[in-house]
Motif scaffolding. Structure first.
Motif, mmCIF file in Angstrom:
data_model
loop_
_atom_site.group_PDB
_atom_site.id
_atom_site.type_symbol
_atom_site.label_atom_id
_atom_site.label_comp_id
_atom_site.label_asym_id
_atom_site.label_seq_id
_atom_site.Cartn_x
_atom_site.Cartn_y
_atom_site.Cartn_z
ATOM 1 N N VAL A 88 0.721 -1.174 -0.015
ATOM 2 C CA VAL A 88 0.092 0.011 -0.063
ATOM 3 C C VAL A 88 0.876 1.224 -0.159
ATOM 4 N N ALA A 89 1.950 1.042 0.893
ATOM 5 C CA ALA A 89 2.820 2.372 0.850
ATOM 6 C C ALA A 89 3.290 2.618 -0.470
ATOM 7 N N LEU A 90 3.641 1.632 -1.282
ATOM 8 C CA LEU A 90 4.396 1.754 -2.457
ATOM 9 C C LEU A 90 3.440 2.465 -3.793
ATOM 10 N N ARG A 91 2.317 1.926 -3.290
ATOM 11 C CA ARG A 91 1.122 2.443 -4.393
ATOM 12 C C ARG A 91 0.921 4.100 -4.050
ATOM 13 N N ILE A 92 0.973 4.397 -2.729
ATOM 14 C CA ILE A 92 0.814 5.729 -2.374
ATOM 15 C C ILE A 92 1.889 6.717 -2.887
ATOM 16 N N ILE A 93 3.038 6.273 -2.836
ATOM 17 C CA ILE A 93 4.336 6.908 -3.285
ATOM 18 C C ILE A 93 4.260 6.993 -4.720
ATOM 19 N N GLU A 94 3.970 6.026 -5.763
ATOM 20 C CA GLU A 94 3.722 6.115 -7.172
ATOM 21 C C GLU A 94 2.642 6.987 -7.249
ATOM 22 N N HIS A 95 1.392 7.073 -6.612
ATOM 23 C CA HIS A 95 0.433 8.075 -6.676
ATOM 24 C C HIS A 95 0.754 9.339 -6.638
ATOM 25 N N VAL A 96 1.414 9.879 -5.396
ATOM 26 C CA VAL A 96 1.837 11.177 -5.115
ATOM 27 C C VAL A 96 2.826 11.737 -6.108
ATOM 28 N N ALA A 97 3.850 10.783 -6.511
ATOM 29 C CA ALA A 97 4.891 11.094 -7.468
ATOM 30 C C ALA A 97 4.103 11.534 -8.601
ATOM 31 N N ALA A 98 3.459 10.742 -9.139
ATOM 32 C CA ALA A 98 2.440 11.178 -10.177
ATOM 33 C C ALA A 98 1.669 12.678 -10.243
ATOM 34 N N GLY A 99 1.132 12.663 -9.057
ATOM 35 C CA GLY A 99 0.417 13.700 -8.996
ATOM 36 C C GLY A 99 1.363 14.980 -8.899
ATOM 37 N N LEU A 100 2.447 14.901 -8.477
ATOM 38 C CA LEU A 100 3.564 16.124 -8.421
ATOM 39 C C LEU A 100 4.446 16.075 -9.466
ATOM 40 N N GLY A 101 4.388 15.153 -10.382
ATOM 41 C CA GLY A 101 5.136 15.331 -11.593
ATOM 42 C C GLY A 101 6.519 14.535 -11.477
ATOM 43 N N TYR A 102 6.734 13.817 -10.523
ATOM 44 C CA TYR A 102 8.065 13.102 -10.270
ATOM 45 C C TYR A 102 7.966 11.789 -10.992
ATOM 46 N N ARG A 103 9.031 11.602 -11.400
ATOM 47 C CA ARG A 103 9.498 10.278 -12.530
ATOM 48 C C ARG A 103 9.830 9.200 -11.435
ATOM 49 N N VAL A 104 9.400 8.025 -11.244
ATOM 50 C CA VAL A 104 9.778 6.895 -10.600
ATOM 51 C C VAL A 104 10.701 6.046 -11.271
ATOM 52 N N GLU A 105 11.890 5.462 -10.938
ATOM 53 C CA GLU A 105 12.730 4.632 -11.447
ATOM 54 C C GLU A 105 13.373 3.766 -10.409
ATOM 55 N N TRP A 106 13.295 2.317 -10.905
ATOM 56 C CA TRP A 106 13.845 1.478 -9.816
ATOM 57 C C TRP A 106 15.589 1.362 -10.137
ATOM 58 N N ARG A 107 15.967 1.358 -9.171
ATOM 59 C CA ARG A 107 17.522 1.040 -9.161
ATOM 60 C C ARG A 107 17.707 -0.243 -8.604
ATOM 61 N N ARG A 108 19.249 -0.618 -8.620
ATOM 62 C CA ARG A 108 19.575 -1.953 -7.886
ATOM 63 C C ARG A 108 19.612 -1.633 -6.470
ATOM 64 N N TRP A 109 19.643 -0.534 -5.919
ATOM 65 C CA TRP A 109 19.799 -0.414 -4.586
ATOM 66 C C TRP A 109 18.382 -0.109 -4.158
ATOM 67 N N GLY A 110 17.309 0.302 -4.789
ATOM 68 C CA GLY A 110 16.087 0.740 -4.496
ATOM 69 C C GLY A 110 15.465 1.774 -5.302
ATOM 70 N N LEU A 111 14.525 2.519 -4.904
ATOM 71 C CA LEU A 111 13.809 3.306 -5.615
ATOM 72 C C LEU A 111 14.297 4.804 -5.772
ATOM 73 N N GLU A 112 14.199 5.265 -6.860
ATOM 74 C CA GLU A 112 14.464 6.828 -6.897
ATOM 75 C C GLU A 112 13.465 7.621 -7.580
ATOM 76 N N LEU A 113 13.324 8.899 -7.086
ATOM 77 C CA LEU A 113 12.080 9.434 -7.557
ATOM 78 C C LEU A 113 12.678 11.101 -7.855
ATOM 79 N N ILE A 114 12.649 11.390 -9.145
ATOM 80 C CA ILE A 114 13.296 12.483 -9.730
ATOM 81 C C ILE A 114 12.367 13.729 -10.025
#
Length: 241
Positions: A203-229
């Protein structure tokens, strides 16, 4: 109301919406109870405008959010923040958190580390933790957050301490946010009771992705984790690794 507080409240709407969409119905949470509990928050120990200005200044070069798993090297992390276990990981590396997100159900060992280990404490008030709010008495830099929009708290939304740590950085315009140490199957060693959190992490991941989309951040998966740009970095330059 100061500008940064107005900005935070306006940009928090995707987080409040995400909470309603992904968490409220799934877990049968009563919004009226959330609203009632939020009115029980004490006065913050720091001026909310000063706290948000301090956090905003702290994340303006990017921030790493630390989870329960031991993070990789923290080189390249100008600021650290995160939920309760982040205090331990930061202090173990000789660092201090810019901010901690907590609903005060951490172990007493971490509770004792929180004051020194974090500059600001974002204490979340919800339906089943208002009786623990006295645990934050005496802490400096406390700002209270909630999952509903009201004048008593900062309406940060979110569902777990982890996604709230990410959300506040997005709301305040961090150029990038790196999410480290949130691997599946990690037990909540930082609490005084056993807890598996896979469902909540989803659920937390879905929320992060939703907020990122709403605020215009790009979500990228890295080998060490998640990055929002941030959209300010969508010009092809990316971030340094």
């Amino acid at each position: 109301m100061c500008r940064v507080l107005e900005l935070a409240r306006a940009r928090a709407e995707p987080a409040l919406e995400a909470y309603r969409v992904y968490a409220e119905g799934r877990y049968g949470i009563s919004r009226s109870m959330e609203r009632l509990s939020s009115t029980l928050a004490p006065r913050p120990s720091v001026d909310p405008c000063l706290a948000l200005e301090g956090i905003q200044a702290g994340v303006n070069r990017g921030v790493c959010i630390l989870g329960p798993s031991t993070p990789p090297s923290l080189d390249g992390c100008p600021a650290l923040a995160g939920p309760e276990p982040a205090v331990y990981h930061a202090l173990a590396r000789g660092r201090r958190l810019l901010y901690l997100t907590t609903d005060l159900d951490m172990s007493f060992r971490l509770l004792g580390m929180a004051e020194y280990g974090s500059r600001y404490k974002l204490v979340h008030v919800h339906g089943d933790n208002h009786y623990r709010l006295s645990l934050a008495q005496g802490w400096s830099g406390v700002l209270y957050t909630s999952q509903v929009d009201n004048p008593y708290t900062l309406p940060l939304g979110g569902f777990t301490d982890g996604d709230r740590a990410v959300v506040i950085a997005l709301i305040l315009g961090a150029p990038w946010v790196r999410v480290l140490g949130f691997h599946g199957g990690v037990k909540a060693w930082y609490k005084d009771y056993g807890l598996q959190k896979e469902g909540k992490v989803e659920v937390a991941l879905r929320i992060i992705e939703h907020v990122a989309a709403g605020l215009g951040y790009r979500v990228e998966w890295r080998r060490w984790g998640l990055e929002l740009i941030s959209p300010r970095l969508h010009d092809g330059m990316g971030t340094q690794h």
